[in-house]
Design a protein around this motif. Structure first.
Motif, mmCIF file in Angstrom:
data_model
loop_
_atom_site.group_PDB
_atom_site.id
_atom_site.type_symbol
_atom_site.label_atom_id
_atom_site.label_comp_id
_atom_site.label_asym_id
_atom_site.label_seq_id
_atom_site.Cartn_x
_atom_site.Cartn_y
_atom_site.Cartn_z
ATOM 1 N N LYS A 1 0.828 -1.208 0.000
ATOM 2 C CA LYS A 1 0.000 0.000 0.000
ATOM 3 C C LYS A 1 0.861 1.255 0.000
ATOM 4 O O LYS A 1 0.541 2.236 -0.678
ATOM 5 C CB LYS A 1 -0.936 -0.017 1.206
ATOM 6 N N ALA A 2 1.971 1.214 0.769
ATOM 7 C CA ALA A 2 2.851 2.384 0.843
ATOM 8 C C ALA A 2 3.504 2.670 -0.500
ATOM 9 O O ALA A 2 3.654 3.833 -0.902
ATOM 10 C CB ALA A 2 3.924 2.155 1.907
ATOM 11 N N ILE A 3 3.877 1.617 -1.221
ATOM 12 C CA ILE A 3 4.488 1.788 -2.538
ATOM 13 C C ILE A 3 3.463 2.333 -3.539
ATOM 14 O O ILE A 3 3.800 3.090 -4.453
ATOM 15 C CB ILE A 3 5.081 0.449 -3.034
ATOM 16 N N THR A 4 2.211 1.959 -3.349
ATOM 17 C CA THR A 4 1.156 2.401 -4.250
ATOM 18 C C THR A 4 0.842 3.891 -4.085
ATOM 19 O O THR A 4 0.635 4.606 -5.067
ATOM 20 C CB THR A 4 -0.129 1.582 -4.011
ATOM 21 N N VAL A 5 0.831 4.364 -2.841
ATOM 22 C CA VAL A 5 0.413 5.746 -2.581
ATOM 23 C C VAL A 5 1.573 6.743 -2.603
ATOM 24 O O VAL A 5 1.342 7.956 -2.607
ATOM 25 C CB VAL A 5 -0.325 5.855 -1.226
ATOM 26 N N ASN A 6 2.801 6.256 -2.614
ATOM 27 C CA ASN A 6 3.962 7.151 -2.629
ATOM 28 C C ASN A 6 4.743 7.037 -3.934
ATOM 29 O O ASN A 6 4.770 5.970 -4.558
ATOM 30 C CB ASN A 6 4.919 6.814 -1.476
ATOM 31 N N ALA A 7 5.373 8.141 -4.317
ATOM 32 C CA ALA A 7 6.341 8.072 -5.408
ATOM 33 C C ALA A 7 7.593 7.431 -4.833
ATOM 34 O O ALA A 7 8.095 7.858 -3.788
ATOM 35 C CB ALA A 7 6.656 9.469 -5.923
ATOM 36 N N VAL A 8 8.084 6.380 -5.459
ATOM 37 C CA VAL A 8 9.235 5.654 -4.934
ATOM 38 C C VAL A 8 10.290 5.456 -6.016
ATOM 39 O O VAL A 8 10.007 5.578 -7.210
ATOM 40 C CB VAL A 8 8.829 4.277 -4.361
ATOM 41 N N TYR A 9 11.499 5.150 -5.579
ATOM 42 C CA TYR A 9 12.565 4.800 -6.521
ATOM 43 C C TYR A 9 13.395 3.675 -5.928
ATOM 44 O O TYR A 9 13.306 3.382 -4.725
ATOM 45 C CB TYR A 9 13.442 6.018 -6.828
ATOM 46 N N ARG A 10 14.166 3.014 -6.782
ATOM 47 C CA ARG A 10 15.094 1.975 -6.354
ATOM 48 C C ARG A 10 16.448 2.248 -6.990
ATOM 49 O O ARG A 10 16.516 2.804 -8.081
ATOM 50 C CB ARG A 10 14.583 0.586 -6.763
ATOM 51 N N ASP A 11 17.499 1.849 -6.319
ATOM 52 C CA ASP A 11 18.851 2.128 -6.795
ATOM 53 C C ASP A 11 19.284 1.169 -7.903
ATOM 54 O O ASP A 11 19.067 -0.037 -7.817
ATOM 55 C CB ASP A 11 19.863 2.032 -5.642
ATOM 56 N N LEU B 1 20.496 -2.025 -13.977
ATOM 57 C CA LEU B 1 21.357 -3.207 -14.015
ATOM 58 C C LEU B 1 20.563 -4.507 -14.095
ATOM 59 O O LEU B 1 21.137 -5.567 -14.298
ATOM 60 C CB LEU B 1 22.260 -3.235 -12.782
ATOM 61 N N GLY B 2 19.256 -4.411 -13.922
ATOM 62 C CA GLY B 2 18.420 -5.599 -14.009
ATOM 63 C C GLY B 2 18.414 -6.457 -12.760
ATOM 64 O O GLY B 2 17.967 -7.613 -12.795
ATOM 65 N N THR B 3 18.869 -5.921 -11.634
ATOM 66 C CA THR B 3 18.921 -6.697 -10.400
ATOM 67 C C THR B 3 17.559 -6.827 -9.726
ATOM 68 O O THR B 3 17.357 -7.697 -8.888
ATOM 69 C CB THR B 3 19.892 -6.044 -9.399
ATOM 70 N N LYS B 4 16.636 -5.936 -10.061
ATOM 71 C CA LYS B 4 15.298 -5.926 -9.469
ATOM 72 C C LYS B 4 15.356 -5.861 -7.945
ATOM 73 O O LYS B 4 14.890 -6.774 -7.244
ATOM 74 C CB LYS B 4 14.490 -7.149 -9.924
ATOM 75 N N PRO B 5 15.919 -4.787 -7.410
ATOM 76 C CA PRO B 5 16.054 -4.658 -5.950
ATOM 77 C C PRO B 5 14.712 -4.525 -5.252
ATOM 78 O O PRO B 5 13.754 -3.988 -5.812
ATOM 79 C CB PRO B 5 16.884 -3.378 -5.801
ATOM 80 N N LYS B 6 14.641 -5.024 -4.006
ATOM 81 C CA LYS B 6 13.402 -4.951 -3.233
ATOM 82 C C LYS B 6 13.520 -3.971 -2.065
ATOM 83 O O LYS B 6 12.743 -4.063 -1.113
ATOM 84 C CB LYS B 6 13.008 -6.345 -2.745
ATOM 85 N N LEU B 7 14.468 -3.053 -2.154
ATOM 86 C CA LEU B 7 14.549 -1.950 -1.205
ATOM 87 C C LEU B 7 14.044 -0.703 -1.928
ATOM 88 O O LEU B 7 14.701 -0.177 -2.831
ATOM 89 C CB LEU B 7 15.982 -1.736 -0.712
ATOM 90 N N TYR B 8 12.862 -0.254 -1.551
ATOM 91 C CA TYR B 8 12.237 0.916 -2.160
ATOM 92 C C TYR B 8 12.504 2.144 -1.293
ATOM 93 O O TYR B 8 12.644 2.039 -0.070
ATOM 94 C CB TYR B 8 10.726 0.711 -2.290
ATOM 95 N N LYS B 9 12.551 3.308 -1.939
ATOM 96 C CA LYS B 9 12.806 4.536 -1.207
ATOM 97 C C LYS B 9 11.839 5.637 -1.641
ATOM 98 O O LYS B 9 11.597 5.817 -2.838
ATOM 99 C CB LYS B 9 14.253 5.003 -1.443
ATOM 100 N N VAL B 10 11.306 6.346 -0.658
ATOM 101 C CA VAL B 10 10.502 7.538 -0.945
ATOM 102 C C VAL B 10 11.475 8.693 -1.024
ATOM 103 O O VAL B 10 12.164 8.996 -0.055
ATOM 104 C CB VAL B 10 9.460 7.799 0.167
ATOM 105 N N PRO B 11 11.610 9.340 -2.177
ATOM 106 C CA PRO B 11 12.641 10.355 -2.356
ATOM 107 C C PRO B 11 12.423 11.594 -1.491
ATOM 108 O O PRO B 11 11.295 12.029 -1.260
ATOM 109 C CB PRO B 11 12.550 10.701 -3.853
ATOM 110 N N PHE B 12 13.519 12.155 -1.032
ATOM 111 C CA PHE B 12 13.511 13.363 -0.240
ATOM 112 C C PHE B 12 13.028 14.522 -1.116
ATOM 113 O O PHE B 12 13.541 14.741 -2.212
ATOM 114 C CB PHE B 12 14.930 13.636 0.259
ATOM 115 N N HIS B 13 12.032 15.261 -0.666
ATOM 116 C CA HIS B 13 11.478 16.328 -1.512
ATOM 117 C C HIS B 13 11.622 17.717 -0.913
ATOM 118 O O HIS B 13 11.089 18.680 -1.447
ATOM 119 C CB HIS B 13 9.996 16.058 -1.801
ATOM 120 N N LYS B 14 12.347 17.826 0.192
ATOM 121 C CA LYS B 14 12.555 19.132 0.778
ATOM 122 C C LYS B 14 13.737 19.821 0.114
ATOM 123 O O LYS B 14 14.531 19.215 -0.595
ATOM 124 C CB LYS B 14 12.796 19.016 2.284
ATOM 125 N N GLY B 15 13.893 21.093 0.374
ATOM 126 C CA GLY B 15 15.015 21.827 -0.190
ATOM 127 C C GLY B 15 14.785 22.169 -1.640
ATOM 128 O O GLY B 15 13.660 22.161 -2.149
#
Length: 229
Positions: A199-209, A213-227
């Motif tokens: 649900k969190a991945i669905t409602v937030n804009a996320v990215y993966r590192d 490379l085609g590794t398909k990582p399962k660590l998702y990150k909500v990008p910092f939007h301040k500044g």
């Protein structure tokens, strides 16, 4: 026995394994795909790190160290702080998490000549059979995220395994998740559309590192939007 095997790998025998790696890569990838098709009910654990909620307190790193008995000098996860953004007193920092990505397509597994590095098909967790590790260092070199290290006490490859042998085995959340005071970390089953992380991945804009490379990582990150943007 293990010492002689380690010395063997450090010498001329490493060339022999290099030839075998290509074959291992193809076979492992094929088997993983087939297994995924036949185990629809299998879990696929992942994690989300919200860079806007993270305050860089490092409670997660300390909890990980304590629960998993990680020695000083090495770490299973790190929180990195950016250069200051803005001008005093309105200064902001971005905090990013560095740890195992638990890739769907893990290079570390494909290059391991002994089967010590593996992906658990029931959970999707990438882990290490310490008793099989001979310290060749192939997995450390192959990991594009550079998050593996040699454990200074047992001399085997080590990294984050989502507290699989500790908290997860006790029916708890990973230590980093439980200790986070701002709830910046979310852990759960990506195969379950009703899970908190899905649900969190669905409602937030996320990215993966390094997804290119085609590794398909399962660590998702909500990008910092301040500044500044």
């Amino acid at each position: 026995m293990s010492c002689s095997r380690r010395n063997f790998l450090a010498g001329s025998g490493a060339v022999i394994f290099t030839t075998g790696v290509a074959t291992t890569s193809v076979l492992t990838s094929t088997n993983s795909d087939a297994s995924a098709d036949n185990t629809e009910a299998a879990k696929r654990y992942g994690m989300l790190h919200d860079e806007n909620a993270c305050i860089g307190c490092t409670a997660c790193t300390e909890a990980c160290r304590e629960v998993n008995k990680v020695p000083e000098g090495v770490s299973r996860l790190e929180i990195n702080r950016s250069e200051p953004m803005g001008e005093y007193p309105d200064v902001e920092y971005r905090f990013t998490r560095t740890s195992c990505q638990h890739c769907e397509n893990p290079p570390c597994v494909y290059v391991c000549p002994t089967g010590a590095a593996y992906k658990d098909e029931e959970t999707g967790i990438v882990d290490v059979h310490k008793e099989k590790c001979v310290g060749c260092g192939y997995c450390l070199a192959a990991c594009p995220y550079q998050v593996r290290f040699f454990h200074p006490e047992d001399h085997s490859a080590d990294k984050c395994n989502f507290c699989r042998d500790t908290n997860l085995a006790a029916g708890k959340q990973p230590a980093c998740v439980e200790s986070c005071p701002t709830k910046a970390l979310v852990f759960g089953d990506l195969n379950d559309p009703q899970s908190t992380i899905s649900k969190a991945i669905t409602v937030n804009a996320v990215y993966r590192d390094k997804v290119h490379l085609g590794t398909k990582p399962k660590l998702y990150k909500v990008p910092f939007h301040k500044g500044e943007v």
